[in-house]
Enzyme design. Structure first.
Site, short mmCIF file in Angstrom:
data_model
loop_
_atom_site.label_atom_id
_atom_site.label_comp_id
_atom_site.label_asym_id
_atom_site.label_seq_id
_atom_site.Cartn_x
_atom_site.Cartn_y
_atom_site.Cartn_z
CE LYS A 93 -3.54 2.04 0.15
NZ LYS A 93 -2.89 2.67 -1.21
CD GLN A 114 3.33 4.12 1.91
OE1 GLN A 114 4.12 5.53 1.81
NE2 GLN A 114 2.48 5.03 2.86
CE LYS A 117 4.14 7.84 5.75
NZ LYS A 117 3.99 8.36 4.47
CE LYS A 129 4.51 6.98 -1.81
NZ LYS A 129 4.24 7.52 -0.71
N GLY A 168 -2.30 8.74 -4.41
CA GLY A 168 -1.88 9.20 -5.24
C GLY A 168 -1.13 9.60 -4.46
CG ASP A 169 3.43 11.27 -3.05
OD1 ASP A 169 3.40 10.80 -1.48
OD2 ASP A 169 4.66 11.77 -3.31
CB THR A 213 -1.82 13.50 4.10
OG1 THR A 213 -1.99 12.94 3.72
CG2 THR A 213 -0.51 13.37 4.80
CG ASN A 244 -4.31 16.44 -0.54
OD1 ASN A 244 -4.67 16.42 0.30
ND2 ASN A 244 -2.46 16.04 -0.76
CB SER A 380 -5.08 4.57 1.72
OG SER A 380 -5.38 5.85 0.74
#
Ligand code: GLU
Length: 448
Positions: A93, A114, A117, A129, A168-169, A213, A244, A380
């Site tokens: 993820k 990630q 996290k 990622k 997204g990123d 976020t 964002n 997410s």
């Protein structure tokens, strides 16, 4: 941080040799290993089972060509990546980043972060990622669509709600996720909602995902301040970036009574002593996709400073929400001299190792990105839950869930830091808590 325990030093050397030239990945690995000494001393079983070597080596790395045709009829070639890093806790993820700076070293640093996290959120998600060196800036919607469709024509075979779930990123928002999902659906002939997150509300997206976020970063900050009997109320805040994460961090900080006086983009920064007007910022950045100077053009109380550093603006709380290594040692010293009391990373690894040292030596509350910005990926996971149960929750319910999750992330970090001898050190706490959860699962699953 750079003094590695002898049990870990040789593994770091191996990472350097195996992954030449991937500076950001080296940095992310060193930052984690630098805090794991007390963990491997206490748990030799992790060493015996080669957990460190395995956690530093992605389970699978994909690199592929993305050909597409621009509006002038010219063929363009980009390179895309998906690094499926660790699936001990759940399907891979993590987001996709579209930016000209993207190469394997960036994707691997992000994928590595990630893992920990995602573990910290307490949700069943592994770490991965991806991204591409495609630059969406200045491209038409039709060009972005053709690029996304071409990328997904290769990527779809590697995805699945139980396998790998991108989101997204930087450079990948609602528009891109829509085109990616459309092409996935078309190729597979399956309406597999849970295969991507960050979807639009019209087709399986979750409330609060866009805001998550930024909101999470601010809640984490509030939890840190609480440990010292303080709060955000009445504080002067500076955010960097204006995407964002920055926009919704500013919005939530204002809701908690703070005054947010500056934000930035790659062209410079704006200072607005009257406090940022979030609606105007959203119009400029999200709707018009314009430069930050357009904000100052519209608002009398704001001034635009071309180039320069937003960290020159005095504040008590700093929220770096732009990109990796955007805040260096000198900027950290300026912030400390100006009286900063808390810093929380809304972006991934925005503070250089030297900057982190300066904050910690200065007694500043410091939250690393893998804890402070975990609200995005946590939401997410809530989106995946809703998709799996064919349900959709209200904004209020989803926001409440996210708030609880962020309190949990904070408490996991604080408890682990305490347990392993560095109370108040959120860098150590985040790394240790995330690592132990993944390591225990890896031990249980055997050598795979
Ligand atoms: N790109 C975000 C992150 O850095 C979100 C990932 C996701 O939602 O999967 O955590």
């Amino acid at each position: 941080m750079s003094h590695l325990d002898p049990l870990l030093a040789e593994h770091y050397e191996t990472v350097l040799q195996r992954n030449p030239g991937e500076q950001e990945f080296h940095q992310a690995v060193l930052e984690v290993l630098g805090t794991l000494g007390p963990v491997v001393r206490k748990h030799r079983e992790y060493v015996d089972a080669a957990i460190i070597e395995r956690i530093c080596e992605p389970e699978r790395q994909l690199i592929f060509r993305v050909p597409w045709t621009d509006d002038a009829g010219q063929v363009q070639i980009n390179r895309a990546f998906r690094v499926e890093f660790n699936s001990a806790l759940g399907p891979y993820k993590g987001g996709m980043r579209f930016h000209p700076s993207v190469y394997l070293g960036i994707v691997k640093f992000l994928g590595f972060e990630q893992i920990f996290k995602n573990a910290l959120t307490g949700m069943p998600i592994g770490g991965g990622k991806g991204g591409s060196d495609f630059d969406p800036k200045g491209r038409s919607d039709a060009e972005v669509m053709r690029f996304c469709q071409s990328l997904m024509t290769e990527l779809y075979r590697h995805l699945g709600e139980y396998t790998d779930v991108p989101a997204g990123d930087i450079g990948v928002g609602g528009r891109e996720i829509g085109y990616l999902f459309g092409q996935y659906k078309r190729i597979t002939n399956r309406y597999e909602s849970g295969v991507l997150t960050g979807k639009g509300l019209a087709y399986g997206g979750s409330q609060v995902r866009t805001e998550a976020t930024g909101y999470g970063t601010v809640w984490f900050t509030e939890e840190m301040l609480k440990t010292r009997g303080q709060s955000l109320s009445g504080r002067r805040v500076v955010v960097s970036g204006s995407g964002n994460v920055a926009i919704y961090a500013a919005q939530k900080a204002i809701a908690l009574g703070a005054q947010v006086v500056a934000c930035s983009d790659s062209s410079g920064y704006v200072v607005d002593e009257a406090g940022l007007d979030i609606e105007l910022l959203r119009q400029v950045k999200e709707v018009d996709r314009a430069r930050i100077s357009a904000y100052a053009d519209e608002r009398g109380s704001a001034t635009f400073v071309a180039g320069g550093s937003v960290w020159d603006v005095p504040c008590e709380v700093a929220l770096p929400c732009a990109t990796q290594n955007e805040l260096d040692g000198a900027e950290a010293r300026t912030l400390v001299e100006n009286g900063v009391v808390a810093v929380a990373e809304g972006a991934n690894m925005p503070c250089t190792p030297e900057a982190v040292d300066v904050f910690q030596a200065g007694g500043v509350l410091f939250a690393p990105g893998k804890a402070a910005n975990a609200g995005g990926v946590a939401t997410s996971a809530l989106e995946m839950q809703q998709n799996a149960s064919r349900d959709s929750w209200t904004f209020a319910h989803t926001e409440e869930r996210l708030h609880e999750i962020m309190k949990g992330v904070h408490d996991r970090c604080a408890t682990a830091a305490e347990e392993y001898g560095s109370p108040g050190d959120y860098v150590a706490g985040a790394n240790i808590s995330g690592f132990v959860q993944v390591a225990d699962a890896m031990l249980a699953l055997g050598v795979v």
